[in-house]
Design an enzyme around this catalytic site. Structure first.
Site, PDB file in Angstrom:
ATOM      1  N   ASN A   3      -6.328  82.631 -20.741  1.00 54.45           N
ATOM      2  CA  ASN A   3      -5.642  82.809 -19.455  1.00 54.45           C
ATOM      3  C   ASN A   3      -5.822  84.212 -18.894  1.00 54.45           C
ATOM      4  O   ASN A   3      -5.328  84.526 -17.815  1.00 54.45           O
ATOM      5  CB  ASN A   3      -4.155  82.460 -19.570  1.00 54.45           C
ATOM      6  CG  ASN A   3      -3.388  83.397 -20.490  1.00 54.45           C
ATOM      7  OD1 ASN A   3      -3.952  84.326 -21.073  1.00 54.45           O
ATOM      8  ND2 ASN A   3      -2.105  83.146 -20.630  1.00 54.45           N
ATOM      9  N   SER A  39      -3.092  84.836 -28.219  1.00 55.36           N
ATOM     10  CA  SER A  39      -1.795  85.487 -28.406  1.00 55.36           C
ATOM     11  C   SER A  39      -1.952  86.974 -28.130  1.00 55.36           C
ATOM     12  O   SER A  39      -2.953  87.565 -28.543  1.00 55.36           O
ATOM     13  CB  SER A  39      -1.264  85.314 -29.834  1.00 55.36           C
ATOM     14  OG  SER A  39      -0.067  86.050 -30.013  1.00 55.36           O
ATOM     15  N   TYR A  42       2.359  69.636 -39.225  1.00 52.83           N
ATOM     16  CA  TYR A  42       1.353  68.688 -38.732  1.00 52.83           C
ATOM     17  C   TYR A  42       0.387  68.291 -39.846  1.00 52.83           C
ATOM     18  O   TYR A  42      -0.098  67.154 -39.895  1.00 52.83           O
ATOM     19  CB  TYR A  42       0.582  69.295 -37.547  1.00 52.83           C
ATOM     20  CG  TYR A  42       1.120  68.854 -36.209  1.00 52.83           C
ATOM     21  CD1 TYR A  42       0.455  67.900 -35.443  1.00 52.83           C
ATOM     22  CD2 TYR A  42       2.310  69.366 -35.717  1.00 52.83           C
ATOM     23  CE1 TYR A  42       0.943  67.485 -34.218  1.00 52.83           C
ATOM     24  CE2 TYR A  42       2.819  68.969 -34.488  1.00 52.83           C
ATOM     25  CZ  TYR A  42       2.135  68.020 -33.751  1.00 52.83           C
ATOM     26  OH  TYR A  42       2.631  67.605 -32.532  1.00 52.83           O
ATOM     27  N   ALA A  75      -4.734  81.556 -36.103  1.00 52.10           N
ATOM     28  CA  ALA A  75      -4.751  82.980 -36.426  1.00 52.10           C
ATOM     29  C   ALA A  75      -3.328  83.449 -36.634  1.00 52.10           C
ATOM     30  O   ALA A  75      -2.588  83.675 -35.687  1.00 52.10           O
ATOM     31  CB  ALA A  75      -5.409  83.755 -35.298  1.00 52.10           C
ATOM     32  N   THR A 110      -4.403  89.168 -21.418  1.00 47.71           N
ATOM     33  CA  THR A 110      -4.848  90.354 -22.157  1.00 47.71           C
ATOM     34  C   THR A 110      -6.351  90.327 -22.424  1.00 47.71           C
ATOM     35  O   THR A 110      -6.917  91.347 -22.817  1.00 47.71           O
ATOM     36  CB  THR A 110      -4.102  90.481 -23.504  1.00 47.71           C
ATOM     37  OG1 THR A 110      -4.368  89.328 -24.307  1.00 47.71           O
ATOM     38  CG2 THR A 110      -2.595  90.600 -23.278  1.00 47.71           C
ATOM     39  N   GLY A 111      -6.991  89.201 -22.224  1.00 49.16           N
ATOM     40  CA  GLY A 111      -8.428  89.093 -22.452  1.00 49.16           C
ATOM     41  C   GLY A 111      -9.235  89.648 -21.288  1.00 49.16           C
ATOM     42  O   GLY A 111      -8.707  89.905 -20.202  1.00 49.16           O
ATOM     43  N   TYR A 146       6.816  88.781 -31.796  1.00 53.02           N
ATOM     44  CA  TYR A 146       5.475  88.532 -32.340  1.00 53.02           C
ATOM     45  C   TYR A 146       5.546  87.976 -33.757  1.00 53.02           C
ATOM     46  O   TYR A 146       4.931  86.944 -34.076  1.00 53.02           O
ATOM     47  CB  TYR A 146       4.658  89.823 -32.321  1.00 53.02           C
ATOM     48  CG  TYR A 146       3.240  89.677 -32.814  1.00 53.02           C
ATOM     49  CD1 TYR A 146       2.309  88.925 -32.098  1.00 53.02           C
ATOM     50  CD2 TYR A 146       2.812  90.304 -33.987  1.00 53.02           C
ATOM     51  CE1 TYR A 146       0.997  88.795 -32.541  1.00 53.02           C
ATOM     52  CE2 TYR A 146       1.506  90.190 -34.427  1.00 53.02           C
ATOM     53  CZ  TYR A 146       0.602  89.431 -33.704  1.00 53.02           C
ATOM     54  OH  TYR A 146      -0.692  89.300 -34.155  1.00 53.02           O
TER      55      TYR A 146
END
Length: 329
Positions: A35, A78, A162, A117, A38-39, A148
């Protein structure tokens, strides 16, 4: 593995972009998702011309749809630095909870194997050193790091649920401090903070007395460990990191020597819940995956410093001084 399809979330981030490179190299069709909170698309723009690469601008906290078959999912979406998760705490919690839930549902519907991760931060401020996977941690759920730390702890819990209840093939990697090219100089973590200050001729900021420890793993070593874990038969958490432990004070002195600068070291109050020790027990990774880190810190730091020096002056000028006064994470 040629032709297999893998979804990598957080793909435009530091680790996600290196994972995209590795899976492209191995012949996978890579579906990158981010999104871009932060990338940075600059981290993966070299891949856009490839036929076996596609990018989806999407927030995984919302429903995730991928057309066609899907073989693997790597969930790396994240915020991972103190500056980010203190600035966007709700999004941090949502990507660890809602995002992980959405992707596990996708993995279940597609019959895909999913690797999440996680982080050494699940151990909190540890009472044991080094930290083995069996250690449950010492985490403050309502402290500044709680958004976090607890997001990652919940992420592990729902992933195992799961796996045990729905039979989804899952893997959990607990990542210790990692560094290398494509880190953001202004992300608040100790290594880019020190290098950024050195490049700009500022004094280097150490929180506390510098006796707290960290263990730094070069990104190529980390990616190799993650790759091996994904294709292993082990579903429990596995530490991936470099056990070569060093104090923050010693590390600061190494950066000063590396950069050839003569700045002073200035000390500030240690933030609440800042871990005093951080060193991975990698016995499981070595025994189960045949993995150990190969890149010495001196070699990795040289590569990383050269990368930061190569950044344009325009990029360096965008970095605000305040971004370096957070945590020695």
């Amino acid at each position: 593995m040629k032709g297999k399809r893998v979804l990598i979330t957080g793909a435009a981030g530091f680790l996600g972009s290196h994972l995209c490179d590795r899976f492209i190299k191995e012949g996978f069709h890579v579906i990158a998702m981010d999104n871009l909170i932060t990338g940075d698309l600059a981290n993966i723009e070299h891949l856009f011309k490839l036929e076996n690469f596609e990018f989806h601008h999407h927030d995984v906290s919302k429903f995730v749809h991928i057309a066609g078959e899907l073989d693997y999912i790597l969930h790396f979406a994240s915020p991972a630095s103190p500056i980010d998760y203190l600035k966007i705490p709700i999004q941090t919690l949502k990507v660890g909870s809602l995002g992980t839930h959405n992707l596990l549902g996708l993995a279940r519907s597609k019959g895909a194997r999913m690797l999440i991760a996680s982080t050494s931060e699940v151990y909190g401020d540890p009472n044991v050193n080094p930290q083995p996977e069996e250690y449950w941690g010492n985490v403050n759920p309502v402290g500044p790091r709680g958004v976090y730390d607890e997001a990652k702890r919940f992420q592990e819990a729902i992933t195992m649920a799961y796996h045990t209840f729905h039979g989804v093939e899952t893997r959990i990697v607990r990542i210790f401090n990692t560094y290398g090219p494509r880190m953001r100089l202004n992300d608040g973590r100790v290594l880019p903070a020190f290098i950024g200050q050195a490049i700009r001729g500022e004094d280097l900021t150490v929180f506390g007395d510098g006796s707290q420890t960290r263990s730094f793993c070069y990104v190529d070593d980390l990616v190799e460990g993650i790759y091996r874990l994904l294709f292993s038969d082990y579903a429990q958490p596995v530490n991936i990191g470099n056990p070569d432990e060093i104090t923050i004070q010693q590390f600061c002195e190494e950066i000063i020597k590396l950069t050839g600068t003569d700045q002073k070291i200035v000390y500030r109050e240690l933030p609440q819940d800042d871990p005093k020790q951080r060193r991975p027990d990698i016995e499981k990774a070595t025994r189960l995956l045949g993995w150990t880190p190969k890149v010495a810190r001196a070699e990795g730091l040289k590569i990383t410093y050269d990368y930061f020096k190569s950044l344009s002056q325009e990029a360096l000028a965008k970095i605000e001084h305040k971004d370096f006064t957070t945590f020695n994470k």
